[in-house]
Design an enzyme around this catalytic site. Structure first.
Site, PDB file in Angstrom:
ATOM      1  N   LEU A 241       0.868  -1.164   0.000  1.00  0.00           N
ATOM      2  CA  LEU A 241       0.000   0.000   0.000  1.00  0.00           C
ATOM      3  C   LEU A 241       0.906   1.215   0.000  1.00  0.00           C
ATOM      4  O   LEU A 241       1.888   1.259   0.754  1.00  0.00           O
ATOM      5  CB  LEU A 241      -0.898   0.025   1.247  1.00  0.00           C
ATOM      6  CG  LEU A 241      -1.962  -1.070   1.368  1.00  0.00           C
ATOM      7  CD1 LEU A 241      -2.716  -0.925   2.684  1.00  0.00           C
ATOM      8  CD2 LEU A 241      -2.934  -1.040   0.203  1.00  0.00           C
ATOM      9  N   ASP A 242       0.609   2.204  -0.839  1.00  0.00           N
ATOM     10  CA  ASP A 242       1.488   3.367  -0.869  1.00  0.00           C
ATOM     11  C   ASP A 242       1.403   4.135   0.445  1.00  0.00           C
ATOM     12  O   ASP A 242       0.522   3.902   1.281  1.00  0.00           O
ATOM     13  CB  ASP A 242       1.198   4.254  -2.086  1.00  0.00           C
ATOM     14  CG  ASP A 242      -0.174   4.900  -2.054  1.00  0.00           C
ATOM     15  OD1 ASP A 242      -0.528   5.508  -1.031  1.00  0.00           O
ATOM     16  OD2 ASP A 242      -0.889   4.811  -3.066  1.00  0.00           O
ATOM     17  N   ARG A 243       2.323   5.037   0.627  1.00  0.00           N
ATOM     18  CA  ARG A 243       2.466   5.743   1.907  1.00  0.00           C
ATOM     19  C   ARG A 243       1.167   6.394   2.362  1.00  0.00           C
ATOM     20  O   ARG A 243       0.838   6.406   3.549  1.00  0.00           O
ATOM     21  CB  ARG A 243       3.570   6.796   1.773  1.00  0.00           C
ATOM     22  CG  ARG A 243       3.888   7.535   3.068  1.00  0.00           C
ATOM     23  CD  ARG A 243       5.040   8.522   2.851  1.00  0.00           C
ATOM     24  NE  ARG A 243       5.397   9.162   4.087  1.00  0.00           N
ATOM     25  CZ  ARG A 243       4.792  10.252   4.579  1.00  0.00           C
ATOM     26  NH1 ARG A 243       3.789  10.797   3.903  1.00  0.00           N
ATOM     27  NH2 ARG A 243       5.179  10.781   5.719  1.00  0.00           N
TER      28      ARG A 243
ATOM     29  N   THR B 164      -1.936   5.554   1.616  1.00  0.00           N
ATOM     30  CA  THR B 164      -3.093   4.653   1.658  1.00  0.00           C
ATOM     31  C   THR B 164      -3.110   3.893   2.976  1.00  0.00           C
ATOM     32  O   THR B 164      -2.078   3.406   3.436  1.00  0.00           O
ATOM     33  CB  THR B 164      -3.059   3.664   0.479  1.00  0.00           C
ATOM     34  OG1 THR B 164      -3.099   4.393  -0.743  1.00  0.00           O
ATOM     35  CG2 THR B 164      -4.242   2.715   0.526  1.00  0.00           C
TER      36      THR B 164
END
Length: 236
Positions: A105-107, A109
């Protein structure tokens, strides 16, 4: 696994220290069986029968866990700022094989993030053949236009710089600027890029489900070990 590997190596692989450091634990008589009998480096014992300072060991190899990842935390072992590994026991990043995120998950999210040290299980979860649904809640910068449901379900939407159209995805409109999106693949920053492709911008993003697993009442920033029932539910 502990039933086949000598204790010295087994504890080192679980992240309790280098072999020299584990020898120190053994030499200080801090490693025993469940009955309190001292154990030695050449001993071979079941995982559940080993104690350090009277405490049971960390989860055995082959673990699967879920984390409720907060926004602002990075899926990395080395990046600057707060990392997902800061939310897990420190030994987990020292284990061999390593406890790794299943996908990322990106930072910015938040939500459900799985971890495992089982390479075969990791591959099974992320494999395109599994097509495990991943469900996100997106808060958007602009009102939905009304054609996004059909566009995302069409199987023809192309993302910028890609040559293969996306698989059909299900969009449920929850409000003028709020939607639930179910994906059956996992491309780089896919949700954000999908909304960008239809002229919108994701303000915040939360993953609420992977396969049949949801976060339930797991608090943000906390994790829990998943058992056999959870594993069945994941692929249900």
């Amino acid at each position: 696994m502990s039933g086949k590997v000598k204790l010295l190596r087994y504890l080192a692989n679980l992240g309790y220290g280098s072999r020299r450091e584990v020898l120190g634990l053994l030499g200080e008589e801090r490693v025993t069986d469940a009955a309190g009998e001292l154990l030695y480096g050449d001993d071979v014992r079941p995982h559940e029968d080993i104690r350090i300072d009277g405490e049971a060991l960390d989860p055995a190899p082959g673990l699967l866990l879920m984390l409720n990842k907060p926004a602002g935390v990075t899926c990395s072992t080395k990046d600057q700022g707060k990392l997902v590994y800061d939310l897990l026991p420190k030994r987990f990043r020292l284990r061999s094989p390593v406890v790794s995120p299943v996908g990322r998950l990106d930072r910015d999210t938040s939500g459900l993030l799985l971890f495992t040290d089982d390479g075969q299980l990791l591959h099974k979860i992320i494999s395109p053949k599994s097509k495990l649904p991943k469900v996100y809640i997106a808060e958007l910068a602009n009102d939905l236009r009304g054609n996004e449901v059909a566009t995302f379900a069409s199987g023809t939407l192309m993302l910028e710089s890609e040559t293969t159209p996306l698989l059909p995805a299900e969009l449920d409109v929850l409000g003028p600027r709020r939607a639930r999106l179910t994906l059956h693949e996992g491309r780089y920053h896919q949700v954000r890029r999908m909304f960008a492709a239809v002229g919108n911008h994701v303000e915040s993003l939360h993953r609420e489900r992977v396969g049949g697993l949801t976060l339930g009442d797991l608090p943000e920033g906390e994790w829990r070990l998943l058992g056999d029932v959870d594993r069945v539910k994941l692929f249900a």
